[in-house]
Design an enzyme around this catalytic site. Structure first.
Site, PDB file in Angstrom:
ATOM      1  N   HIS A 127       1.949  29.785  11.119  1.00  0.00           N
ATOM      2  CA  HIS A 127       1.538  31.134  11.530  1.00  0.00           C
ATOM      3  C   HIS A 127       0.010  31.194  11.606  1.00  0.00           C
ATOM      4  O   HIS A 127      -0.636  31.972  10.906  1.00  0.00           O
ATOM      5  CB  HIS A 127       2.080  32.172  10.542  1.00  0.00           C
ATOM      6  CG  HIS A 127       3.565  32.264  10.559  1.00  0.00           C
ATOM      7  ND1 HIS A 127       4.303  32.883   9.582  1.00  0.00           N
ATOM      8  CD2 HIS A 127       4.465  31.810  11.466  1.00  0.00           C
ATOM      9  CE1 HIS A 127       5.590  32.801   9.878  1.00  0.00           C
ATOM     10  NE2 HIS A 127       5.719  32.146  11.011  1.00  0.00           N
TER      11      HIS A 127
HETATM   12  C1  LIG Z   1       7.230  24.752  14.445  1.00  0.00           C
HETATM   13  C2  LIG Z   1       6.886  26.199  14.561  1.00  0.00           C
HETATM   14  C3  LIG Z   1       7.775  27.157  14.055  1.00  0.00           C
HETATM   15  C4  LIG Z   1       7.458  28.510  14.164  1.00  0.00           C
HETATM   16  N1  LIG Z   1       8.386  29.441  13.811  1.00  0.00           N
HETATM   17  C5  LIG Z   1       8.174  30.750  14.120  1.00  0.00           C
HETATM   18  C6  LIG Z   1       9.212  31.697  13.980  1.00  0.00           C
HETATM   19  O1  LIG Z   1      10.335  31.384  13.586  1.00  0.00           O
HETATM   20  N2  LIG Z   1       8.934  32.989  14.299  1.00  0.00           N
HETATM   21  C7  LIG Z   1       7.699  33.387  14.749  1.00  0.00           C
HETATM   22  O2  LIG Z   1       7.504  34.569  15.014  1.00  0.00           O
HETATM   23  N3  LIG Z   1       6.701  32.489  14.897  1.00  0.00           N
HETATM   24  C8  LIG Z   1       6.927  31.182  14.636  1.00  0.00           C
HETATM   25  N4  LIG Z   1       5.957  30.266  14.866  1.00  0.00           N
HETATM   26  C9  LIG Z   1       4.639  30.735  15.308  1.00  0.00           C
HETATM   27  C10 LIG Z   1       4.600  31.188  16.765  1.00  0.00           C
HETATM   28  O3  LIG Z   1       5.469  30.415  17.550  1.00  0.00           O
HETATM   29  C11 LIG Z   1       3.154  31.083  17.260  1.00  0.00           C
HETATM   30  O4  LIG Z   1       2.340  31.911  16.453  1.00  0.00           O
HETATM   31  C12 LIG Z   1       2.987  31.523  18.704  1.00  0.00           C
HETATM   32  O5  LIG Z   1       3.829  30.748  19.518  1.00  0.00           O
HETATM   33  C13 LIG Z   1       1.536  31.361  19.126  1.00  0.00           C
HETATM   34  O6  LIG Z   1       1.417  31.621  20.490  1.00  0.00           O
HETATM   35  P1  LIG Z   1       0.094  31.237  21.293  1.00  0.00           P
HETATM   36  O7  LIG Z   1       0.298  31.715  22.679  1.00  0.00           O
HETATM   37  O8  LIG Z   1      -1.075  31.697  20.541  1.00  0.00           O
HETATM   38  O9  LIG Z   1       0.039  29.641  21.251  1.00  0.00           O
HETATM   39  P2  LIG Z   1       1.077  28.573  21.792  1.00  0.00           P
HETATM   40  O10 LIG Z   1       2.416  29.174  21.980  1.00  0.00           O
HETATM   41  O11 LIG Z   1       0.974  27.403  20.890  1.00  0.00           O
HETATM   42  O12 LIG Z   1       0.568  28.229  23.250  1.00  0.00           O
HETATM   43  C14 LIG Z   1      -0.586  27.475  23.557  1.00  0.00           C
HETATM   44  C15 LIG Z   1      -0.294  26.680  24.812  1.00  0.00           C
HETATM   45  O13 LIG Z   1      -1.497  26.204  25.360  1.00  0.00           O
HETATM   46  C16 LIG Z   1      -1.332  24.852  25.741  1.00  0.00           C
HETATM   47  N5  LIG Z   1      -2.653  24.223  25.729  1.00  0.00           N
HETATM   48  C17 LIG Z   1      -3.444  24.005  24.653  1.00  0.00           C
HETATM   49  N6  LIG Z   1      -4.590  23.427  25.024  1.00  0.00           N
HETATM   50  C18 LIG Z   1      -4.540  23.303  26.371  1.00  0.00           C
HETATM   51  C19 LIG Z   1      -5.437  22.782  27.337  1.00  0.00           C
HETATM   52  N7  LIG Z   1      -6.632  22.280  27.005  1.00  0.00           N
HETATM   53  N8  LIG Z   1      -5.052  22.773  28.648  1.00  0.00           N
HETATM   54  C20 LIG Z   1      -3.850  23.287  29.010  1.00  0.00           C
HETATM   55  N9  LIG Z   1      -2.965  23.788  28.128  1.00  0.00           N
HETATM   56  C21 LIG Z   1      -3.306  23.805  26.822  1.00  0.00           C
HETATM   57  C22 LIG Z   1      -0.376  24.303  24.709  1.00  0.00           C
HETATM   58  O14 LIG Z   1       0.225  23.098  25.109  1.00  0.00           O
HETATM   59  C23 LIG Z   1       0.591  25.459  24.544  1.00  0.00           C
HETATM   60  O15 LIG Z   1       1.635  25.395  25.477  1.00  0.00           O
HETATM   61  C24 LIG Z   1       6.224  28.909  14.753  1.00  0.00           C
HETATM   62  C25 LIG Z   1       5.350  27.953  15.260  1.00  0.00           C
HETATM   63  C26 LIG Z   1       5.673  26.606  15.180  1.00  0.00           C
HETATM   64  C27 LIG Z   1       4.720  25.595  15.749  1.00  0.00           C
END
Ligand SMILES: Cc1cc2nc3c(=O)[nH]c(=O)nc-3n(C[C@H](O)[C@H](O)[C@H](O)COP(=O)(O)OP(=O)(O)OC[C@H]3O[C@@H](n4cnc5c(N)ncnc54)[C@H](O)[C@@H]3O)c2cc1C
Length: 574
Positions: free
Chosen positions: A486
């Site tokens: 998280h």
């Molecule tokens: C294993 C795991 C279990 C979890 N379980 C839960 C749960 O049960 N419930 C819940 O609410 N939350 C859960 N979370 C947390 C939640 O999923 C994350 O907080 C949320 O997905 C974050 O979203 P985001 O858009 O910030 O980042 P992300 O969803 O991580 O998206 C970032 C994206 O950017 C891409 N990226 C990064 N750098 C680059 C670059 N230089 N060029 C192009 N693309 C790039 C990545 O590949 C990724 O696809 C979990 C997370 C993980 C990893």
């Protein structure tokens, strides 16, 4: 910048209105909403591949993904001083849908108190009531609830695991026996207490943002999605973000945006991209030869995660995921249940019930959560026998501190734009964080001792009955605490000198650049972070579209480049 990439000569730079970097929980939402108007050209860039496998659909099959480097970033933290110098694996999704494609599907909006506290931190407009329309817009909740708080038509499927199985029933009843109040719908604002968890699934299948927001609009001609393309930095000219450099098919190329660049690369990679683009602490940038665009000491700071320890139990009945994965009879039974009804142990991949509570009475809001997970093993990544899943029937009750006070950082440690940054979450460095976990372990034992749980338990296997005193439990906590995944806060919104983005998510001091992902949260919105991130992206999209409508974010003529017209073939470096 030393180590900078060389642009391939002689290729035209395609131009879009918006470039969204990262197709994760936030990025897919933003790309969908911004491309609703067919006249707006949007490019969504994702470093990872398409989410083609069945592993991304059936929740339990995430066991095949968590340690799969083809679809995850296998990030590792610096040794953690308060965790006996152990490093931590920080798996993140690197695939369409990002971490929403590999997460635990647990669906919690969070604590209204936390959202409301952000206004006092210089981030007005993100309170519980402000977020509510977007929490409703994003979901189709099928398990009842109040229409005032629950959405019925949104892209993300949401369901309550009501009376899920004997184990969850036992945990909920035992929590009641231990004095916790039972809550029907913790997502309507009644946050504290014990509840069956809600899941972001539809008819048993994972509702990732890729599946829910991208797939339905894949035929839009004005939305391009580039997978297997990693962005190296944002190109800034005269204080205006004009494009990005990325590596696609082994070739580095430049793509321009006439309106805005939106970083949605997540809480590890968004600050990294800002630093590589010249926004950050000048000392850190200079050490890697990056030319400073703007002195921003807050970039990469304020990193937070819920510290997470656990107790495991041997279960008296073959009703756990350990049994599904190791006993063919249970597997067939649960497989049929999933295929026929979209229910059972294949429809989940983490916890089934939780209790949100106070670690001490004088806290202003709940700061501790325990949650039941119907599997057990040596650590949080032990989801298969080869990863350390226990050979017997088993379950875990996880313990997480909801309001950690420790603050870490993530910074570039190399001029190579494709190197992983240095991550130091500083777990348990604030003494209160370990104290909360200690209370959590005691709270789990109190629940496990209740009549409704006792018949389900053979014995506590970790830490085990021999770990009794506070000192012994503290030693166990330092040896076992891991990530909850998280992670937030590294591009914090606010108006003070250390804030990275303003409350409208624009990066301070540069035009046409925003961060829209979980890195902007000032603190963790309590409990799980996927739903808050999606709601944030919905709200941010509305803000961007409103500004576009008002003409506020128009910059199309400053590059002198003409947007690619509908029907024109776009030439991409390959
Ligand atoms: C294993 C795991 C279990 C979890 N379980 C839960 C749960 O049960 N419930 C819940 O609410 N939350 C859960 N979370 C947390 C939640 O999923 C994350 O907080 C949320 O997905 C974050 O979203 P985001 O858009 O910030 O980042 P992300 O969803 O991580 O998206 C970032 C994206 O950017 C891409 N990226 C990064 N750098 C680059 C670059 N230089 N060029 C192009 N693309 C790039 C990545 O590949 C990724 O696809 C979990 C997370 C993980 C990893």
């Amino acid at each position: 910048m030393s180590g900078s990439v060389t642009l391939r000569e002689g290729r035209p730079s395609p131009t879009f209105d918006y470039i969204v970097v990262g197709a994760g929980s936030a990025g897919c939402v933003v790309a969908n909403r911004l491309s609703e108007d067919a006249r707006t050209r949007v490019l969504l860039i994702e470093a990872g591949p398409k989410d083609r496998s069945i592993n991304f659909r059936v929740p339990l099959l995430v066991v095949n993904l968590l340690k799969n480097p083809d679809v995850t970033w296998p990030l590792v933290t610096e040794p953690q001083r308060a965790l006996n110098d152990r490093t931590q694996l920080w798996t993140r999704g690197r695939v369409l849908g990002g971490s929403s494609s590999i997460n635990g599907n647990v669906y919690v909006r969070g604590d209204p108190w936390v959202f409301d506290s952000w206004a006092g931190m210089g981030a007005p407009g993100w309170g519980w009531d402000d977020m509510m329309p977007y929490f409703k817009k994003m979901e189709t909740y099928v398990s009842g609830g109040d229409d005032a708080y629950r959405g019925r038509k949104g892209p993300i499927g949401a369901v309550k695991l009501d009376r899920f199985d004997e184990l969850a029933d036992g945990f909920v009843a035992a929590s009641g026996e231990a004095g916790h109040r039972i809550v029907d719908d913790y997502n309507d604002g009644s946050y504290e207490g014990t509840a069956y968890l809600q899941y972001s699934t539809k008819r048993g299948f994972r509702s990732s943002t890729s599946w829910s927001y991208l797939r339905p609009v894949r035929n839009r001609r004005n939305l391009e999605v580039w997978t297997d393309t990693e962005v190296a930095r944002v190109i800034v000219e005269n204080g205006v973000a004009v494009g990005i450099e990325c590596r696609r098919n082994g070739v580095t190329t430049r793509v321009d945006a006439s309106a805005e660049i939106i970083l949605s690369a997540g809480p590890v990679m968004s600050p990294k991209l800002l630093e590589l683009s010249g926004f950050g602490n000048p000392d850190i940038l200079a050490a890697q030869g990056v030319e400073v665009q703007r002195n921003m000491p807050g970039v990469g700071e304020n990193l937070q995660d819920h510290p997470n320890t656990r107790l495991t139990f041997e279960c008296a009945k073959p009703i756990t995921i350990n049994d599904v994965l190791q006993n063919p009879v249970v597997r067939v039974k649960q497989g049929l249940k999933f295929l026929m009804f979209g229910k059972g142990l294949l429809s989940i991949c983490s916890a089934t019930a939780h209790t949100v509570m106070y670690s001490r009475p004088d806290e202003t809001s709940p700061d501790l959560k325990i949650q039941l997970q119907p599997f057990s093993g040596r650590d949080r990544y032990a989801r298969r026998p080869q990863d350390g899943l226990d050979p017997h029937s088993g379950f875990t009750v996880g313990v997480m501190g909801l309001k950690p006070k420790s603050r870490g950082s993530v910074h570039i440690g190399s001029p190579d734009p494709y190197a992983y940054p240095k991550i130091d979450p500083a777990y348990l460095e604030h003494p209160d964080d370990a104290r909360v976990l200690l209370q959590g372990i005691k709270a789990v034992r109190a629940v496990a001792a209740q009549p409704s749980m006792r018949p389900l338990i053979v014995k506590e296997t970790r830490p085990g009955a021999a770990t009794v005193t506070d000192e012994e439990i503290m030693a166990y906590i330092r040896e076992t605490t891991q990530t909850t995944w998280h992670i937030v806060g590294s591009c914090r919104m606010g108006t003070d000198d250390d804030a990275v983005v303003a409350p409208d998510l624009r990066v301070h001091g540069v035009r046409n650049l925003r961060v829209v992902d979980s890195s902007v949260f000032p603190t963790i919105p309590s409990s799980n972070t996927n739903a808050p991130t999606i709601a944030l992206a919905e709200k941010a999209s509305d803000m961007i579209l409103a500004e576009r409508k008002a003409g506020a974010s128009r910059r199309g003529d400053t590059t002198g480049r003409r947007p690619v017209g509908p029907g024109e073939t776009m030439r991409i470096a390959s």
